[in-house]
Scaffold this motif. Structure first.
Motif, PDB file in Angstrom:
ATOM      1  N   TRP A  78       0.921  -1.319  -0.181  1.00  0.00           N
ATOM      2  CA  TRP A  78      -0.186   0.270   0.034  1.00  0.00           C
ATOM      3  C   TRP A  78       0.806   1.372  -0.211  1.00  0.00           C
ATOM      4  N   VAL A  79       0.555   2.194  -0.711  1.00  0.00           N
ATOM      5  CA  VAL A  79       1.670   3.071  -0.917  1.00  0.00           C
ATOM      6  C   VAL A  79       0.163   4.747  -0.468  1.00  0.00           C
ATOM      7  N   ASN A  80       0.659   5.891   0.070  1.00  0.00           N
ATOM      8  CA  ASN A  80      -0.393   6.973   0.090  1.00  0.00           C
ATOM      9  C   ASN A  80       0.503   8.395   0.421  1.00  0.00           C
ATOM     10  N   ALA A  81       0.371   9.145  -0.164  1.00  0.00           N
ATOM     11  CA  ALA A  81       0.718  10.679  -0.490  1.00  0.00           C
ATOM     12  C   ALA A  81      -0.123  11.608   0.071  1.00  0.00           C
ATOM     13  N   ASP A  82       0.363  12.377   0.921  1.00  0.00           N
ATOM     14  CA  ASP A  82      -0.105  13.738   1.298  1.00  0.00           C
ATOM     15  C   ASP A  82      -0.754  14.806  -0.303  1.00  0.00           C
ATOM     16  N   GLU A  83      -1.662  15.579  -0.442  1.00  0.00           N
ATOM     17  CA  GLU A  83      -2.240  16.070  -1.072  1.00  0.00           C
ATOM     18  C   GLU A  83      -0.942  17.740  -1.719  1.00  0.00           C
ATOM     19  N   TRP A  84      -0.183  18.393  -0.750  1.00  0.00           N
ATOM     20  CA  TRP A  84       1.205  18.640  -1.946  1.00  0.00           C
ATOM     21  C   TRP A  84       1.805  17.929  -2.443  1.00  0.00           C
ATOM     22  N   GLN A  85       1.419  16.869  -2.404  1.00  0.00           N
ATOM     23  CA  GLN A  85       3.371  16.239  -3.116  1.00  0.00           C
ATOM     24  C   GLN A  85       4.305  16.504  -2.722  1.00  0.00           C
ATOM     25  N   THR A  86       4.255  16.252  -0.753  1.00  0.00           N
ATOM     26  CA  THR A  86       5.811  16.410  -0.674  1.00  0.00           C
ATOM     27  C   THR A  86       5.893  14.630  -0.150  1.00  0.00           C
ATOM     28  N   THR A  87       5.445  14.726   0.567  1.00  0.00           N
ATOM     29  CA  THR A  87       5.874  13.307   1.343  1.00  0.00           C
ATOM     30  C   THR A  87       4.789  11.935   1.003  1.00  0.00           C
ATOM     31  N   SER A 128       4.020  14.536 -12.199  1.00  0.00           N
ATOM     32  CA  SER A 128       3.051  15.981 -12.011  1.00  0.00           C
ATOM     33  C   SER A 128       2.136  16.622 -12.902  1.00  0.00           C
ATOM     34  N   PHE A 129       0.879  17.482 -13.097  1.00  0.00           N
ATOM     35  CA  PHE A 129       0.881  17.547 -14.115  1.00  0.00           C
ATOM     36  C   PHE A 129       0.342  18.369 -14.185  1.00  0.00           C
ATOM     37  N   GLU A 130      -0.557  19.351 -15.312  1.00  0.00           N
ATOM     38  CA  GLU A 130      -0.902  20.316 -14.530  1.00  0.00           C
ATOM     39  C   GLU A 130      -2.880  19.873 -15.982  1.00  0.00           C
ATOM     40  N   PRO A 131      -4.091  18.721 -15.131  1.00  0.00           N
ATOM     41  CA  PRO A 131      -5.079  18.303 -16.456  1.00  0.00           C
ATOM     42  C   PRO A 131      -6.098  19.563 -16.486  1.00  0.00           C
ATOM     43  N   ARG A 132      -5.716  20.839 -16.271  1.00  0.00           N
ATOM     44  CA  ARG A 132      -6.565  21.620 -16.260  1.00  0.00           C
ATOM     45  C   ARG A 132      -8.002  21.005 -17.262  1.00  0.00           C
ATOM     46  N   HIS A 133      -8.305  22.173 -18.241  1.00  0.00           N
ATOM     47  CA  HIS A 133     -10.098  21.602 -18.217  1.00  0.00           C
ATOM     48  C   HIS A 133     -10.358  20.214 -18.708  1.00  0.00           C
ATOM     49  N   VAL A 191       2.704  -0.515  -6.705  1.00  0.00           N
ATOM     50  CA  VAL A 191       1.202   0.409  -5.985  1.00  0.00           C
ATOM     51  C   VAL A 191       1.252   1.321  -7.176  1.00  0.00           C
ATOM     52  N   THR A 192       0.042   1.966  -7.930  1.00  0.00           N
ATOM     53  CA  THR A 192      -0.026   3.213  -8.566  1.00  0.00           C
ATOM     54  C   THR A 192      -0.811   4.218  -7.342  1.00  0.00           C
ATOM     55  N   MET A 193      -0.823   5.330  -7.797  1.00  0.00           N
ATOM     56  CA  MET A 193      -2.084   5.593  -6.805  1.00  0.00           C
ATOM     57  C   MET A 193      -2.575   7.537  -7.477  1.00  0.00           C
ATOM     58  N   MET A 194      -3.340   8.361  -7.693  1.00  0.00           N
ATOM     59  CA  MET A 194      -3.082   9.330  -8.237  1.00  0.00           C
ATOM     60  C   MET A 194      -3.427  10.437  -6.669  1.00  0.00           C
ATOM     61  N   PHE A 195      -2.488  11.923  -6.157  1.00  0.00           N
ATOM     62  CA  PHE A 195      -2.837  12.200  -5.367  1.00  0.00           C
ATOM     63  C   PHE A 195      -4.119  13.127  -5.658  1.00  0.00           C
ATOM     64  N   PRO A 196      -3.970  13.012  -4.104  1.00  0.00           N
ATOM     65  CA  PRO A 196      -5.487  13.931  -3.662  1.00  0.00           C
ATOM     66  C   PRO A 196      -6.156  14.873  -5.107  1.00  0.00           C
ATOM     67  N   ARG A 197      -5.535  15.858  -4.909  1.00  0.00           N
ATOM     68  CA  ARG A 197      -5.083  17.030  -5.964  1.00  0.00           C
ATOM     69  C   ARG A 197      -5.740  16.688  -7.388  1.00  0.00           C
ATOM     70  N   ALA A 198      -5.734  15.636  -8.316  1.00  0.00           N
ATOM     71  CA  ALA A 198      -5.838  15.064  -9.734  1.00  0.00           C
ATOM     72  C   ALA A 198      -4.575  15.396  -9.996  1.00  0.00           C
ATOM     73  N   ASP A 199      -3.783  16.283  -9.817  1.00  0.00           N
ATOM     74  CA  ASP A 199      -2.448  17.219 -10.326  1.00  0.00           C
ATOM     75  C   ASP A 199      -1.064  16.496 -10.285  1.00  0.00           C
ATOM     76  N   GLY A 200      -1.145  14.843 -10.087  1.00  0.00           N
ATOM     77  CA  GLY A 200       0.047  13.758 -10.704  1.00  0.00           C
ATOM     78  C   GLY A 200      -0.131  12.041 -10.254  1.00  0.00           C
ATOM     79  N   PRO A 247      -8.882   5.673  -8.759  1.00  0.00           N
ATOM     80  CA  PRO A 247      -9.481   6.255  -9.470  1.00  0.00           C
ATOM     81  C   PRO A 247      -8.896   7.189  -8.544  1.00  0.00           C
ATOM     82  N   SER A 248      -9.643   8.789  -8.841  1.00  0.00           N
ATOM     83  CA  SER A 248      -8.813   9.871  -8.611  1.00  0.00           C
ATOM     84  C   SER A 248     -10.325  10.616  -7.269  1.00  0.00           C
ATOM     85  N   GLN A 249      -9.785  11.134  -6.519  1.00  0.00           N
ATOM     86  CA  GLN A 249     -10.360  11.555  -5.386  1.00  0.00           C
ATOM     87  C   GLN A 249     -11.423  12.239  -5.614  1.00  0.00           C
TER      88      GLN A 249
END
Length: 881
Positions: A91-100, A451-456, A428-437, A387-389
């Protein structure tokens, strides 16, 4: 010749006369002040016109500039690859600021690392009693997990981050710099924010005591958490090594005094799976958040859906093959909101299924899994779906190392990545909580950060203008719903309902306004006395100054409730008013000529209003009887389809058409005889005969209309469900009344001016040839002024298309595709007014609203261009007269 005193005197007189004449001759040279004024006017008009053009072009450029980024692709902002110490990853988890990030292994080892640099922060050992986890699952937020073990027990845990704020003065001085923003001290990351203080992040992993579920190893598991902080509730599904599936519910009772927690678990076995081919394994299981349905997927390509609303008696509700024979289901997950089921196969398919009610369904609950979307296949077996959160995007990972970022609603692939390291290594793969990475951590220690900017991502030409199958809908449709009260909401950005609503409001307003405005313009231009016209026209022009917000307020709070209460009387008024005016006209024809001349002008105009008042009073009094006779006393219940047939409404609609048909047949057969008879009678007698003809026509029209309506009913035709349907208080009928009232002055004023500008000699020539004033107006004046009249109508239409406040307040703002005159609508302009104040600047909704404005701009431009072409054609015909 000798000059005499007399001739000298005459010569002097003539010279003096010439001098006096020259003195009185007007100087024909243009004064400089006039020239200067004309130059100023010329330049002012030219500059003003250019400024208008520049302003219009500037507005369009600005709208395009704001709307175009909707269609720009996303941008990859950072790609990192770290080499961590090798560790099996469960299992893996990360914070929403892509810090830890923190990873947990199957044997109980937890280690945290710094995402930007890959620095290993700490490693700790969890007490799993020497057991290994054989199945792992977690919630959408990934902070609550469940591990299933080889001895048949499960453990609940939290793998997350404690986030606090530390003032700069309180930050530990011994902190270690990780990079320019982040610092590390005592298992905590200090991340500097714009205020100068620090966001403090402490990764942690904690697990509770084991709960026995089975005597055999857990091979598949899924987990949902609910309840409150004081009394959390955990629902999970497990499948053990011998194929027994169980649904369990664990409640936690927490002692507020001691903090001690007591776990109580109830377990129910699911009905056995149907006989599976030898060697078939369970590849994935899912449980809904409410614990009411469970899904099991197998390597044979089958999905089994269980109804577990009654935990004591779970039922196998549905079983179906989701892919072709021989294609296995290798991954399974819900999108955010759990309305859409994403299924991956061993050949790379990624399909989305909705659970929908279907007539004739063979399932126990009447619902079936319906394939709603077929996404682009990935080319290798799908091994993980995350899935994205935040929205409807997701990550799909294949066995060859491909990691794709998708958006399900828009049916598009946003980004495609390739993992580094060994592609076959477990990860194990995850999407960051803000769906930006996205983050991928493998057993060999490789960590990939994208890390990416999905924009619209939710906005495409297809989602904006095409049919999309949204969650909870029975079929693909056009829908607008930009916001909702929950985070799992699926935005719907189709502009089609808004464009449709704009056209619907315009059509109904024009149907109400154009006949009244044009007939009024013809009447005041050609028939009324000059004194009456001098009064009527300024009054009509003053009506144009009424604020539309006031009209909308009156429509919403006064007219809409009145129409709802007296809908039968309002419908009857559509017939009573024209019939009353016709009866008044026939009675006027019966008056002696001298009396008619004396009453012409203001008295005649006043009598018209008296007739309108009497017709309105008649409709008001007779309305309940009318409703009782035709609609069994309840029009709203009838229009809703509760009882009756469509004959009454079709009868009413067909009356005018039947009258025209009867008139056409009569005049084609005996019209000349009737006209000769009319000419032979004096005015009162001719009026009486014409009145008898009108009554006979009207009676024949009633009979014909009812006969045709009954015949159409026998054929199965019913207007209910089309232009008439369920009644809503704020509807298109009310909008047609009020918006029509608002645009009548525009159309009337311009059309009346156009009619009055027709040269007088055309009118006089027609009358001199024996034509009546009505014939002159219809066949000479109106064709000549057609270009101006058409321009008046189109300007009124432009006003209706762009109207905002009336439709905001009087329509209910329901963006639906329905011609029902008794239903609401939402226009482009109203949508902008309602939603723009709440839209986040440069967000998807913000830019879509500017796209609405651009669409409205283009619609107006196209309509005006088309209108100008037709007007020029009318004008050429008028010049030929």
């Amino acid at each position: 010749m000798a000059t005499t005193p007399e001739t000298a005197g005459n010569e002097g007189d003539r010279s003096a006369a010439r001098r006096a004449a020259r003195a009185h001759v007007r100087d024909k040279r243009t004064r400089l002040s006039v020239v200067f004024g004309e130059r100023i006017a010329q330049w002012s008009i030219t500059i003003g016109g250019l400024m208008v053009i520049i302003a219009v072009v500037g507005i369009m450029v600005f709208l395009v500039r704001v709307a175009v980024p909707l269609f720009a692709p996303g941008e990859i902002t950072r790609t990192l690859t770290h080499s961590l110490p090798a560790q099996e990853v469960a299992w893996v988890n990360a914070d929403e600021w892509q810090t830890t990030a923190i990873r947990v292994s199957a044997d109980g080892r937890a280690s945290a690392f710094h995402v930007p640099t890959g620095r290993l922060l700490f490693t700790s050992e969890l007490d799993f009693d020497g057991l290994r986890a054989t199945a792992v699952a977690g919630t959408l937020q990934r902070n609550q997990v469940i591990f299933g073990f080889e001895d048949g027990t499960v453990r609940f845990g939290e793998v997350g981050f404690e986030v606090t704020t530390t003032a700069e003065r309180n930050a530990p001085s011994a902190r270690e710099a990780l990079h320019d923003r982040d610092f590390y001290f005592d298992r905590r990351i200090f991340s500097k924010v714009l205020t100068g203080d620090y966001r403090t992040i402490r990764p942690f992993a904690e697990f509770q005591d084991p709960v026995a579920i089975s005597e055999h190893a857990i091979v598949a598991i899924d987990y949902r958490a609910s309840g409150s902080v004081e009394r959390p509730r955990f629902s999970f599904i497990t499948v053990d090594a011998v194929g027994i599936a169980r649904v369990s519910v664990t409640t936690v009772q927490r002692n507020l005094m001691t903090g001690q927690e007591t776990l109580r678990t109830t377990t129910s076995e699911l009905p056995e799976l149907p006989q599976l081919p030898e060697g078939t394994v369970v590849t994935a299981v899912l449980l809904s958040a409410g614990g009411d349905r469970a899904i099991i997927a197998t390597g044979a390509g089958m999905i089994y859906r269980y109804d577990v609303r009654d935990a004591n008696q779970p039922v196998l509700a549905e079983q179906r093959r989701v892919f072709a024979d021989g294609v296995a289901v290798t991954a399974l997950n819900f999108l955010n909101g759990e309305q859409a089921l994403v299924v991956g196969s061993d050949r790379g398919d990624v399909d989305v299924f909705f659970r929908l009610l279907r007539e004739g369904a063979t399932t126990t609950d009447g619902r079936e899994l319906v394939r709603a979307r077929v996404h682009e296949p990935q080319g290798a077996a799908i091994v993980e779906i995350t899935p994205s959160q935040r929205d409807k995007s997701l990550v799909t990972r294949d066995a060859d190392g491909g990691v794709w970022i998708r958006h399900s609603t828009a049916d598009r692939v946003l980004f495609q990545f390739e993992r580094s390291g060994t592609a076959r290594a477990d990860a194990v793969t995850m999407m960051f909580p803000r769906a930006d990475g996205a983050l991928l951590v493998a057993d060999d220690g490789t960590a990939d950060v994208w890390s990416f900017e999905p924009r619209h991502s939710a906005a495409t030409l297809r989602t904006l203008f095409g049919r999309v199958w949204y969650e909870g809908y029975d079929a693909p449709t056009w829908a607008w719903q930009s916001t909702a009260a929950t985070d799992d909401f699926e935005p719907k950005y189709s502009l089609v309902p808004l464009i449709f609503g704009t056209l619907k409001a315009t059509v109904y307003a024009m149907l109400f306004a154009v006949p009244i405005a044009l007939m009024g313009a013809i009447y005041t231009s050609e028939f009324v006395h000059r004194s009456v016209r001098a009064t009527v026209k300024p009054v009509m022009e003053m009506m144009e100054s009424l604020p539309t917000v006031v009209l909308g307020f009156l429509a919403a709070l006064v007219l809409a409730p009145f129409v709802e209460e007296w809908i039968a009387a309002v419908l009857l008024a559509f017939f009573a008013l024209p019939v009353g005016l016709m009866l008044g006209a026939f009675l006027w024809q019966m008056l002696p000529a001298q009396l008619a001349l004396r009453l012409d002008g203001v008295p005649k105009f006043a009598l018209m209003f008296v007739t309108i008042g009497l017709a309105a009073a008649f409709a008001y009094r007779v309305g309940p009887i009318f409703e009782l006779v035709l609609f069994d006393g309840d029009f709203k219940a009838w229009v809703n389809g509760d009882f009756g047939t469509g004959t009454p409404f079709m009868f009413l609609i067909l009356i005018p058409l039947s009258y025209l048909a009867v008139s056409f047949v009569f005049y084609r057969q005996v019209g000349h005889v009737f006209r000769d008879r009319m000419r032979s009678l004096d005015r009162p007698a001719a009026g009486r005969l014409d009145f008898v003809r009108y009554i006979a026509f009207f009676g024949a029209a009633l009979v014909l209309a009812y006969a045709v309506a009954s015949f159409l009913t026998l054929l199965g035709f019913d207007p209910r469900g089309g232009v008439i349907d369920t009644y809503a208080q704020r509807n298109a009928l009310v909008v047609g009344f009020v918006m029509g009232f608002a645009i009548i002055p525009n159309i009337y004023t311009l059309a009346e001016d156009a009619l009055n500008s027709v040269p007088a000699h055309l009118r006089a020539g027609s009358l001199a040839c024996g034509a009546t004033p009505w014939q002159t107006a219809m066949w000479v004046i109106l064709p000549t002024a057609a270009s101006g009249v058409f321009s008046a109508v189109m300007i009124g239409m432009g006003r209706a298309v762009g109207e905002t406040m009336i439709v905001v307040m009087a329509t209910g703002n329901t963006p639906i595709l329905d011609w029902n005159i008794f239903a609401g609508l939402r226009t482009l302009s109203a949508n902008i007014a309602v939603e723009l104040p709440e839209a986040v600047k440069d967000g998807t909704n913000y830019r879509v609203l500017f796209l609405c404005a651009l669409t409205l701009f283009i619609m107006t431009f196209v309509i005006n261009t088309f209108a100008e072409l037709i007007r020029q054609r009318f004008r050429k015909r008028a010049f030929q007269l």
